[in-house]
Write a protein that holds these residues in place. Structure first.
Motif, short mmCIF file in Angstrom:
data_model
loop_
_atom_site.label_atom_id
_atom_site.label_comp_id
_atom_site.label_asym_id
_atom_site.label_seq_id
_atom_site.Cartn_x
_atom_site.Cartn_y
_atom_site.Cartn_z
N LYS A 61 -35.75 -11.16 -40.92
CA LYS A 61 -36.60 -10.29 -40.10
C LYS A 61 -35.89 -8.99 -39.73
O LYS A 61 -36.44 -7.90 -39.90
N THR A 62 -34.69 -9.13 -39.19
CA THR A 62 -33.93 -7.94 -38.78
C THR A 62 -33.63 -7.07 -40.00
O THR A 62 -33.75 -5.84 -39.95
N THR A 63 -33.28 -7.71 -41.10
CA THR A 63 -32.97 -6.98 -42.34
C THR A 63 -34.20 -6.18 -42.77
O THR A 63 -34.09 -5.00 -43.12
N PHE A 65 -32.76 -2.01 -31.45
CA PHE A 65 -31.86 -2.99 -32.08
C PHE A 65 -31.95 -4.35 -31.40
O PHE A 65 -32.20 -4.44 -30.20
N GLN A 66 -31.68 -5.40 -32.19
CA GLN A 66 -31.64 -6.76 -31.63
C GLN A 66 -30.54 -6.84 -30.56
O GLN A 66 -30.68 -7.55 -29.57
N ASN A 67 -29.44 -6.10 -30.76
CA ASN A 67 -28.39 -6.02 -29.74
C ASN A 67 -28.37 -4.59 -29.21
O ASN A 67 -27.70 -3.73 -29.76
N LEU A 90 -39.47 -2.85 -32.97
CA LEU A 90 -38.75 -3.47 -31.86
C LEU A 90 -38.23 -4.84 -32.29
O LEU A 90 -39.02 -5.71 -32.66
N ASP A 91 -36.93 -5.01 -32.27
CA ASP A 91 -36.33 -6.28 -32.71
C ASP A 91 -36.03 -7.13 -31.47
O ASP A 91 -35.08 -6.87 -30.75
N GLU A 92 -36.87 -8.11 -31.24
CA GLU A 92 -36.77 -9.03 -30.10
C GLU A 92 -36.74 -8.32 -28.74
O GLU A 92 -35.80 -8.48 -27.96
MG LIG Z 1 -32.86 -10.86 -36.22
#
Ligand SMILES: [Mg+2]
Ligand SMILES: Nc1ncnc2c1ncn2[C@@H]1O[C@H](COP(=O)(O)OP(=O)(O)OP(=O)(O)O)[C@@H](O)[C@H]1O
Length: 227
Positions: free
Chosen positions: A47-49, A88-90, A165-167
């Motif tokens: 997903k993030t990729t 970003f997820q982070n 939006l990642d998480e």
């Molecule tokens: Mg991810």
């Protein structure tokens, strides 16, 4: 391929971080830029990729990606960034200022926007994301939920036309999650579409128009959500 002017189009996109190990496998999809599209799927499914490929942070090994008709292979990250806001997820990966307030003001100041406009907009976002009480704090020292809200505020100050939006609800308590749903719905009402990567099913139910499910680098399910 038809270059649709209302979508982000992926055509036969393949990607791997290491040679011989495909992480994204021949993905073909059109994502309507007016929709709220949620991407779900287990950890490590890609997903993030996929989000980073859509944003141009990663470039495909083969295949093409079109952003409202424009081939992103011919666009710089800066050009893409003017059209899409990316969380970003982070989120701490996107902080570089010494205070919460300066983090929000940073890009508008670089752009040379009107000082009064920046002040007003920043005040509004500090308020909206409940960051006022920590506006002088060091971004890297915030809690996960505070970082998440700051990262969103710093994205929205640029008034992007589309969001990835990642998480975004990670680290948010029930109340703050509600506020975020309201904010995103309001943005959607103003014509801003978004792709939201999430594991949060209540959130998906409340907000999505379309749900894409990933598994081992492929989209294995594609359905509409009748809200
Ligand atoms: Mg991810
Ligand atoms: N920088 C990297 N180098 C090598 N492999 C990576 C890198 N980033 C991710 N991967 C691998 O690619 C695969 C997909 O990762 P990705 O982060 O896209 O998954 P995800 O669906 O977002 O997972 P999660 O739900 O845990 O966030 C995983 O097997 C992961 O180990």
């Amino acid at each position: 391929m038809v270059k649709l002017l209302d979508s982000i189009g992926l055509k036969s996109v393949n990607f791997g971080y290491i040679k011989g190990k495909k992480i994204i496998k021949n993905i073909d999809i059109d994502i309507n830029i007016k929709d709220i599209t949620c991407i779900i799927g287990p950890n490590g499914s890609g997903k993030t990729t996929l989000g980073k490929l859509m944003m141009g942070i990663l470039r495909p090994d083969s295949g093409e990606i079109y952003l409202v008709g424009e081939d992103i292979a011919e666009m710089s990250l800066g050009q893409i960034g003017r059209k899409i806001g990316y969380l970003f997820q982070n989120p701490e990966k996107q902080f570089f200022s010494n205070t919460v307030e300066d983090e929000i003001k940073f890009i508008p100041e670089i752009k040379g926007l009107d000082k009064k406009y920046i002040e007003e907009k920043t005040a509004l976002l500090l308020d909206l994301f409940q960051l006022n009480h920590i506006k002088n704090s060091f971004p890297l020292k915030l809690s996960q939920g505070e970082k998440q809200r700051l990262a969103l505020a710093a994205i929205l100050v640029n008034e992007p036309g589309y969001l990835i939006l990642d998480e975004p609800t990670k680290g948010l308590d029930v109340e703050r999650r509600k506020v975020l749903v309201q904010v995103l719905k309001k943005l959607h009402g103003e014509g801003i579409g978004m792709t939201v990567i999430t594991h949060d099913y209540a959130f998906i139910d409340q907000i999505s128009d379309r749900i894409l499910k990933m598994h081992e680098g492929e989209i294995v399910e594609d359905k509409r959500n009748e809200r």
